[in-house]
Motif scaffolding. Structure first.
Motif, PDB file in Angstrom:
ATOM      1  N   UNK A 198       3.880  -8.710 -13.747  1.00 16.57           N
ATOM      2  CA  UNK A 198       1.902  -7.578 -14.617  1.00 16.57           C
ATOM      3  C   UNK A 198       1.884  -6.668 -15.186  1.00 16.57           C
ATOM      4  N   UNK A 199       3.665  -6.312 -14.550  1.00 23.48           N
ATOM      5  CA  UNK A 199       3.667  -4.889 -14.278  1.00 23.48           C
ATOM      6  C   UNK A 199       4.568  -4.025 -14.829  1.00 23.48           C
ATOM      7  N   UNK A 240      -2.754  -0.507   0.813  1.00 24.80           N
ATOM      8  CA  UNK A 240      -3.360  -1.580   0.216  1.00 24.80           C
ATOM      9  C   UNK A 240      -4.410  -2.311   0.399  1.00 24.80           C
ATOM     10  N   UNK A 241      -4.430  -2.485   1.883  1.00 26.60           N
ATOM     11  CA  UNK A 241      -5.685  -3.627   2.312  1.00 26.60           C
ATOM     12  C   UNK A 241      -6.906  -3.799   0.846  1.00 26.60           C
ATOM     13  N   UNK A 242      -7.559  -5.042   0.978  1.00 26.22           N
ATOM     14  CA  UNK A 242      -8.827  -5.145   0.442  1.00 26.22           C
ATOM     15  C   UNK A 242      -8.297  -4.766  -0.977  1.00 26.22           C
ATOM     16  N   UNK A 243      -6.933  -3.644  -1.578  1.00 25.52           N
ATOM     17  CA  UNK A 243      -6.654  -3.880  -2.923  1.00 25.52           C
ATOM     18  C   UNK A 243      -5.692  -4.765  -3.284  1.00 25.52           C
ATOM     19  N   UNK A 244      -5.125  -4.312  -4.575  1.00 24.16           N
ATOM     20  CA  UNK A 244      -3.782  -5.265  -5.297  1.00 24.16           C
ATOM     21  C   UNK A 244      -2.348  -3.885  -5.352  1.00 24.16           C
ATOM     22  N   UNK A 245      -1.705  -4.260  -4.862  1.00 20.59           N
ATOM     23  CA  UNK A 245       0.064  -3.776  -4.833  1.00 20.59           C
ATOM     24  C   UNK A 245      -0.013  -2.917  -5.778  1.00 20.59           C
ATOM     25  N   UNK A 267      -1.924   0.640  -5.849  1.00 21.10           N
ATOM     26  CA  UNK A 267      -0.910   1.584  -4.510  1.00 21.10           C
ATOM     27  C   UNK A 267       0.244   1.958  -4.983  1.00 21.10           C
ATOM     28  N   UNK A 268       1.459   1.102  -5.662  1.00 14.96           N
ATOM     29  CA  UNK A 268       2.721   1.878  -6.688  1.00 14.96           C
ATOM     30  C   UNK A 268       1.937   3.296  -7.528  1.00 14.96           C
ATOM     31  N   UNK A 269       0.752   2.730  -8.126  1.00 14.91           N
ATOM     32  CA  UNK A 269       0.304   3.664  -9.367  1.00 14.91           C
ATOM     33  C   UNK A 269       0.628   4.879  -8.587  1.00 14.91           C
TER      34      UNK A 269
END
Length: 186
Positions: free
Chosen positions: A9-10, A41-46, A49-51
């Motif tokens: 995806x990225x 990341x809990x509740x968010x996309x990885x 977090x990486x960004x």
């Protein structure tokens, strides 16, 4: 060879997949970084977090465990206000709490790495999934480690987060079997 589908995806996700994901690490600083990022990341996309990873590295002194353990409430509030980290105060407070717990583990087991890797007898679990849909969200191992970490005072270490963390530090290799980054293909 067919690669894992999830990172496509990225470019950021692809680089993480190719260079870090499921590669065994025994470095306490890196392991603490992954624990922190997985909790964030809990509740968010990885991908989110990486960004924000570089901002986390700057805010938390490259995840220096002693530094993080000594952060005050004011320091954490300043990090929340001045860095492009995830603004969830409980997640930020968990960095300090978890760093303090890591320091206790280091005294007891000589390293955070030794504490964790003993759960798998110092050998990574190499799975042989045919496709991404077979990869579980948690395992008996992640449940066991999650319970132990919680008992020791860690925060944001539920079984699902812990499973992702085990993948991140290479205790579990969940590359699909045909991926060139699977342990048996490298």
């Amino acid at each position: 060879m067919t690669q894992c589908l999830w990172p496509q995806s990225s470019p950021l996700m692809q680089t993480y997949h190719d260079e870090e994901w499921c590669r065994p690490s025994y470095d306490d600083r890196y392991i603490f970084e992954m624990l922190t990022l997985e909790g964030a990341q809990a509740g968010l996309s990885w991908n989110i977090v990486l960004a924000k990873r570089e901002a986390y590295q700057a805010a938390f002194n490259n995840f220096d465990i002693e530094y993080c353990a000594g952060l005050s409430d004011e320091d954490l509030e300043a990090i929340k206000e001045n860095y492009t980290v995830i603004k969830h105060l409980s997640k930020l407070q968990s960095v300090r709490t978890n760093a303090q717990a890591v320091l206790k583990i280091q005294k007891e087991f000589s390293s955070f790495s030794d504490f964790l890797w003993r759960f798998v007898e110092f050998e990574p679990i190499i799975n042989n999934w045919e496709n991404d849909t077979q990869i579980p969200a948690q395992s008996l191992l992640s449940v066991q480690i999650s319970k132990d970490l919680k008992k020791r005072g860690f925060k944001f270490v539920g079984p699902v987060i812990t499973y992702s963390f085990l993948q991140a530090i290479g205790m579990v290799d969940d590359h699909i079997r045909s991926c060139k980054f699977h342990t048996l293909n490298r």
